[in-house]
Design a protein around this motif. Structure first.
Motif, short mmCIF file in Angstrom:
data_model
loop_
_atom_site.label_atom_id
_atom_site.label_comp_id
_atom_site.label_asym_id
_atom_site.label_seq_id
_atom_site.Cartn_x
_atom_site.Cartn_y
_atom_site.Cartn_z
N HIS A 143 0.81 -1.05 -0.09
CA HIS A 143 -0.02 -0.02 -0.07
C HIS A 143 1.02 1.48 -0.11
N LEU A 145 0.38 4.71 1.17
CA LEU A 145 -0.41 5.27 2.19
C LEU A 145 -0.43 6.74 1.71
N ILE A 161 -7.93 -1.11 3.83
CA ILE A 161 -6.45 -1.64 3.79
C ILE A 161 -6.31 -2.96 4.48
N PHE A 180 -0.91 7.66 9.05
CA PHE A 180 -2.19 7.69 8.25
C PHE A 180 -3.15 7.94 8.67
#
Length: 367
Positions: A143, A145, A161, A180
């Motif tokens: 990922h 972010l 996620i 995040f």
């Protein structure tokens, strides 16, 4: 009569989810016996013996409807997680709790953000909801972010996620996730799908459930299908604020978890020694497969889950050839990874079968 025209716009373009090939199907197709299945990330040790005993006892009451609220399983989960029972939503696998989340909050005009190589169910649920999928290109197969944060708009309703991620096995650190979450707008829901949570070393796990008090827009989903070995019973759960759980339980189908599944999950939760043994086996055998790849120059993605994803070309031909040798792995072209195969971590003898079969193919492929 055009039945397709009657379907909701998002549904008409969907294709059914393709699971790993069942052992029985390969037996029918090729007449092969003694098959090794390393395709669906199941626990090779099975389930705790306590599960079978609990199911046997509960089976005497199968004429009765199950407890629609799953009181005793929620009570057991509450004690371990440190949350109230009113913060837990039970589902027929974590897939269903994700579906309930989408049905509750996502609709036409909304946007859902997820990684381009994340669990394909996110894309399916987004399309079925009539929402717009915003697939973010991966960063080193994991990922990105920062890119996810930049992709947030006024239409963004949900961010999905998976940590560890499926099918890549990549993992986000607690520091990265904390940063995040601190930047996500409060009106945007975030679901952290932790199906493989138990395989992550304890010291590296993010305290995601503890974060619920700080982030009311956060949801955490987990499952009994992997480390607990209950894939056939289909039990998952989502932990959230009590307010979100209340809404989810308004949408949730009554009796969505059957009585055998509830009893089995409660018994599995009580046997943490079995989970520890499962995780230790996974760690040992993962190391063996990593060494195998290194010795043969096979690229692989470092995994925190109970599978390893290898770059093997041509992947589809190798997959088919492994089937003829009685070994089932998982092609993941549907995840945008046509040159990779995902291999579940099995028992030592099962992994030996896979490595020996792949060695035969690698020898045949040499010029």
């Amino acid at each position: 009569m055009d039945i397709l025209a009657l379907a909701q716009p998002g549904v008409s373009g969907l294709h059914p989810y393709q699971p790993g090939k069942p052992v029985e199907e390969l037996e029918r197709e090729m007449g092969i016996r003694e098959i090794v299945k390393l395709a669906s990330n199941e626990n090779p040790l099975g389930a705790s013996p306590k599960v079978a005993a609990a199911i046997a006892e509960q089976s005497e009451q199968i004429c009765r409807y199950p407890d629609a609220n799953g009181f005793y399983l929620k009570q057991a989960l509450s004690a371990i997680l440190g949350v109230g029972g009113d913060q837990i939503t039970l589902g027929n696998g974590s897939n269903e709790v994700l579906e309930i989340l989408f049905r509750t909050f996502v609709g036409a005009g909304d946007e859902v953000i997820f990684d381009a190589h994340a669990f394909i169910v996110y894309r399916l649920l987004t399309q079925a909801s009539g929402a717009t999928a915003v697939a973010i290109p991966s960063q080193d197969w994991g990922h990105d972010l920062d890119a996810m944060l930049l992709a947030i708009t006024e239409q963004t309703k949900l961010i999905c996620i998976a940590n560890p991620n499926n099918p890549t096995g990549t993992f986000l650190s607690k520091e990265a996730l904390a940063s995040f979450m601190s930047q996500v707008p409060k009106q945007v829901l975030v679901v952290l799908d932790e199906a493989y949570f138990e395989y992550v070393p304890v010291e590296e796990r993010a305290p995601t459930v503890e974060w619920l008090a700080q982030y009311p827009n956060l949801c955490v989903s987990r499952t009994f299908s992997k480390a607990y070995g209950l894939a056939g019973l289909r039990v998952g759960y989502l932990v959230s604020s009590a307010e979100i759980a209340d809404l989810l339980n308004r949408v949730r189908e009554p009796f969505n978890c059957n009585s055998l599944a509830l009893a089995g999950a409660q018994a599995a939760l009580a046997d943490q020694e079995f989970v520890t043994r499962s995780v230790e086996l996974n760690r040992t055998e993962m190391a063996r497969l990593e060494s195998y790849c290194q010795e043969r120059g096979i690229d692989y993605i470092l995994s925190y889950a109970n599978f390893i994803t290898m770059k093997l070309t041509p992947a589809d031909e190798i997959y088919q050839a492994l089937l003829t040798r009685g070994v089932i792995v998982r092609p993941i072209a549907g995840y945008g990874m046509p040159d990779h195969l995902r291999v579940s971590i099995g028992l030592p003898q099962e992994n030996d079968r896979f490595m020996a079969a792949l060695d035969e193919l690698l020898v045949e492929a040499r010029p």
